[in-house]
Design a protein around this motif. Structure first.
Motif, PDB file in Angstrom:
ATOM      1  N   ASN A  43      40.070  43.871  29.293  1.00 19.14           N
ATOM      2  CA  ASN A  43      39.333  43.788  30.547  1.00 19.14           C
ATOM      3  C   ASN A  43      38.836  42.368  30.795  1.00 19.14           C
ATOM      4  OD1 ASN A  43      39.697  46.493  30.984  1.00 19.14           O
ATOM      5  ND2 ASN A  43      37.702  47.087  30.160  1.00 19.14           N
ATOM      6  N   ASP A  83      34.527  39.721  35.795  1.00 25.47           N
ATOM      7  CA  ASP A  83      34.650  39.572  37.245  1.00 25.47           C
ATOM      8  C   ASP A  83      35.000  38.153  37.653  1.00 25.47           C
ATOM      9  OD1 ASP A  83      34.047  42.228  37.520  1.00 25.47           O
ATOM     10  OD2 ASP A  83      31.947  41.909  38.079  1.00 25.47           O
ATOM     11  N   ARG A 113      41.674  46.899  34.119  1.00 22.44           N
ATOM     12  CA  ARG A 113      40.326  47.345  34.500  1.00 22.44           C
ATOM     13  C   ARG A 113      40.349  48.715  35.169  1.00 22.44           C
ATOM     14  NH1 ARG A 113      36.579  42.772  36.013  1.00 22.44           N
ATOM     15  NH2 ARG A 113      36.306  43.842  38.001  1.00 22.44           N
TER      16      ARG A 113
END
Length: 206
Positions: free
Chosen positions: A138, A141, A175
């Protein structure tokens, strides 16, 4: 092809624009071109780097190529490439790709960072060095947003977008952002498709 120089054969082995009717066959043709370049100049590091990248890639996506001999050959050509042309950013780029296809993620990140040191203008290598560490994991952001911004800065008809969009598809998929992943994948597929494309689309749809 018989009249082409090793350098010209290297360019053809690296990229040919246009549709690929058979992705595996297309890659096999690139291998043959690199081998012809080496027949003309056995110490041409760039051709070694193409063979390293292509053999590692095909070992990863095609069962008939997934042999110990091919994997060893990929690493042999990678070593030859760096020994012969350690300061050529194209060679080092292909080395980083070969490492990535072989699952050597940390090594690939370091090698791709080396590309940007050799040529500060290679923004695409800088993009890859930022996303490679998040292979099968992952990404935070800020990495995803920076990757989207980088893709948006490219002109809409820039063919390199098949790779930036490919990576966006991966980052979103890791994700579990399936809608965004499929959107990126479909945009990438309109430019160019490889076996990874079909595998990734199957994963997303499943």
């Amino acid at each position: 092809e018989e009249e082409l120089s090793p350098e010209a054969l290297f360019v053809l082995a690296t990229w040919v624009p246009g549709p690929a009717q058979s992705a595996i066959g297309w890659e096999e043709q690139r291998i043959e071109l690199a081998q012809k370049a080496l027949a003309l100049d056995p110490e041409f590091g760039a051709a070694h780097s193409v063979l390293a990248d292509k053999l590692a890639y095909l070992s990863n996506v095609s069962a008939p190529f997934d042999t110990e001999n091919n994997r060893k050959a990929a690493m042999f050509h990678a070593r030859q490439a760096l020994d012969l042309s350690p300061l050529d950013p194209d060679v080092v780029f292909n080395e980083a790709q070969a490492q990535w296809h072989s699952g050597l993620i940390r090594e690939s990140e370091a090698t791709m960072s080396r590309v940007t040191e050799l040529d500060l203008s290679l923004d695409f290598a800088r993009f890859l060095s930022s996303v490679i560490p998040f292979t099968c994991s992952n990404a935070p952001d800020d990495i995803v947003q920076a990757s989207i911004a980088f893709d948006n800065e490219l002109s809409p008809d820039n063919p390199i977008r098949w790779l930036t969009l490919t990576w966006l598809g991966w980052l979103h998929a890791y994700r579990e952002e399936w809608v965004a992943a499929l959107e990126a994948e479909e945009k990438a597929a309109r430019i160019f498709q490889i076996p990874y494309s079909y595998m990734r689309r199957a994963m997303i749809l499943n």
